[in-house]
Design an enzyme around this catalytic site. Structure first.
Site: not given
Ligand code: UDX
Length: 459
Positions: A156, A265
């Site tokens: 997202e 997710c």
């Molecule tokens: C995730 C997967 O990345 C994607 O490949 C899958 O298809 C769906 O689930 P999404 O949940 O939309 O995507 O976002 P993402 O960017 O992965 O972030 C997920 C959570 O992890 C967020 O709360 C984000 O803030 C957190 N996050 C991400 C961290 O805390 N640290 C990071 O370094 C990266």
């Protein structure tokens, strides 16, 4: 080669996939049972915010490359390929709820009148595709149709980018012909850019999807626990991420400590895999712990604030960020729910702000004792302290002078390590970042990318 495609489900995955497929040259019929949503989509209205999607959707609607409908039979009869991208949300016990998926597949099978490829994009527990093929074997055989699994890896906030720039195309299929059709459909974004295409069994493809999210969630959970350790030993999680990330076997993405991962997710897929394993008598202890560890992180910004300012009763606290990450209006799994509930229960007066997610948060958070403000300055006005929960650009660029002029107190909990701590220190602020104690002015700027560049240059 241009295909007639039906896409069932117009949520985050289905709509981006339908619009993207239309944009790369296919003739797409996007189907949803929600008639109101279909009406809005026909007018070009998006049911959620996703950067870049609105513009492409308008283009393909104007070009007549995409049609929105609730009539599944028409969509199936006119299509060669049917994508199913409906929700598979978690049940109370953590198992994936497959009811929407089963309904969509039943609809498609009912209207099957010739050879078609049914491509499941919804995230499903391992073994689901094989079970669906077994259940509908007669109709599939009689129409020479096939069910395959093609997992999505869209994030997202960057889903449009991810559609056009996939790291890989995974095709879980028992039929080479069906796999070739899937490969062909995505050729404009895969073939032309030499993106790796992995053909494997449906169950391996289902496991690749779950395993990818489990690995990503684990990475974040580990970094957040290392951050907790850093706050006691005085190390700096940004320095740790930089040093660890320079190991080519680890890489430097997805190492940002924060208030725990949110979204719809990671939690769903980790619990989905753990419950699917338990049903087979396999205890995934380490993977199960990811969720326990992550749940602990969500309250930490509030606890650190309480440690810094003492009793929260009667204190005015600004909470900046309600979306689970920047560039989305989605609040599912956001740490803001835990933080604001804790603060209000302790008697604090909370003013919350988010550039996009305010409406969704108010809709989903039924507790009292807090309010939302249109402008970030209004949330900060006379605040004793501020907590940053989402890494919005607007917060990254907050000026110390502005906050010094607005706020009464001088404490900031920066749970995403995004503000320039040294600049705020010079305005008399005490900034508590995740994974660091008191930031010593070692580098011009404390945000991670600057540090990374500085560190690497100085080696
Ligand atoms: C995730 C997967 O990345 C994607 O490949 C899958 O298809 C769906 O689930 P999404 O949940 O939309 O995507 O976002 P993402 O960017 O992965 O972030 C997920 C959570 O992890 C967020 O709360 C984000 O803030 C957190 N996050 C991400 C961290 O805390 N640290 C990071 O370094 C990266």
């Amino acid at each position: 080669m241009k295909k007639k495609i039906a896409v069932f489900g117009t949520g985050y995955v289905g709509l981006v996939t339908a619009v993207g497929l239309a944009d790369i040259g296919h003739d797409v019929f996007a189907v949803d049972i929600d008639r109101t949503r279909v009406k809005d989509l026909k007018k070009g209205y998006l049911p959620f915010y996703e950067p870049g999607l609105k513009k492409i959707m308008k283009t393909v609607i104007t070009a007549g490359k995409i049609h929105f409908s609730s009539e599944s039979d028409k969509a199936v009869n006119r299509s060669d390929v049917i994508f199913i991208a409906v929700g598979t949300p978690p049940l109370e016990d953590g198992r994936a709820d497959l009811s929407q998926l089963r309904n969509a597949v039943d609809c498609v099978i009912e209207d099957l009148d010739s050879s078609k490829v049914i491509i499941i994009k919804s995230t499903v527990p391992p073994g689901t595709i094989d079970a669906l093929k077994e259940l509908h074997s007669a109709e599939l055989e009689s129409t020479k149709s096939e069910i395959v699994f093609c997992p999505e890896f869209l994030r997202e906030g960057t889903a449009v980018h991810d559609f056009y720039h996939p790291d890989r195309l995974v095709i879980g299929s028992d039929s080479d012909t069906a796999a070739r059709i899937v490969d062909d459909i995505f050729f404009p974004v895969v073939g032309k850019r030499d993106v790796p295409v992995l053909k494997c069994s449906p169950v391996s493809a289902e496991m690749i999807k779950y395993s990818s999210n489990v690995m990503l969630a684990a990475r974040i959970a580990v970094m957040n626990e290392l951050a907790e350790m850093s706050e006691t030993v005085g190390s700096d999680i940004i320095e740790i991420a930089a040093g660890v990330g320079l190991d080519s076997r680890i890489g430097n993405s997805f190492l940002n400590a924060g208030p725990g991962f949110g979204g719809s997710c990671f939690g769903k897929d980790v619990s989905g895999l753990v419950t699917a394993a338990a049903a087979r008598g396999v205890e995934l202890g380490l993977i199960r712990e990811i969720l326990t560890s992550n749940d602990k992180q969500r309250l930490r910004p509030a606890l650190r604030l309480e440690k810094a300012v003492g009793s929260l009763r009667g204190k005015k606290i600004a909470v900046l960020g309600l979306a689970f990450k920047a560039e989305t209006d989605d609040v599912r799994g956001s740490a803001a729910f835990d933080v604001i509930e804790y603060l209000t229960e302790k008697g604090a007066q909370v003013k919350a702000h988010d550039p996009l997610a305010e409406y969704n948060f108010i809709r989903d958070f039924k507790k009292k004792g807090y309010s939302c403000t249109e402008l970030v300055e209004d949330a900060l006005k006379k605040a004793d302290a501020a907590i940053i929960l989402t890494e919005w650009k607007e917060y990254r660029n907050l000026s110390p002078e502005c906050l010094a002029g607005c706020m009464k107190g001088r404490v900031i909990i920066d749970s995403r390590n995004i503000i320039d701590v040294n600049a705020f220190r010079s305005e008399g602020f005490t900034v508590f970042g995740t994974g660091m104690v008191e930031v010593k002015p070692k580098l011009k700027s404390r945000n991670r990318s600057d540090f990374m560049n500085a560190a690497i240059v100085s080696m």
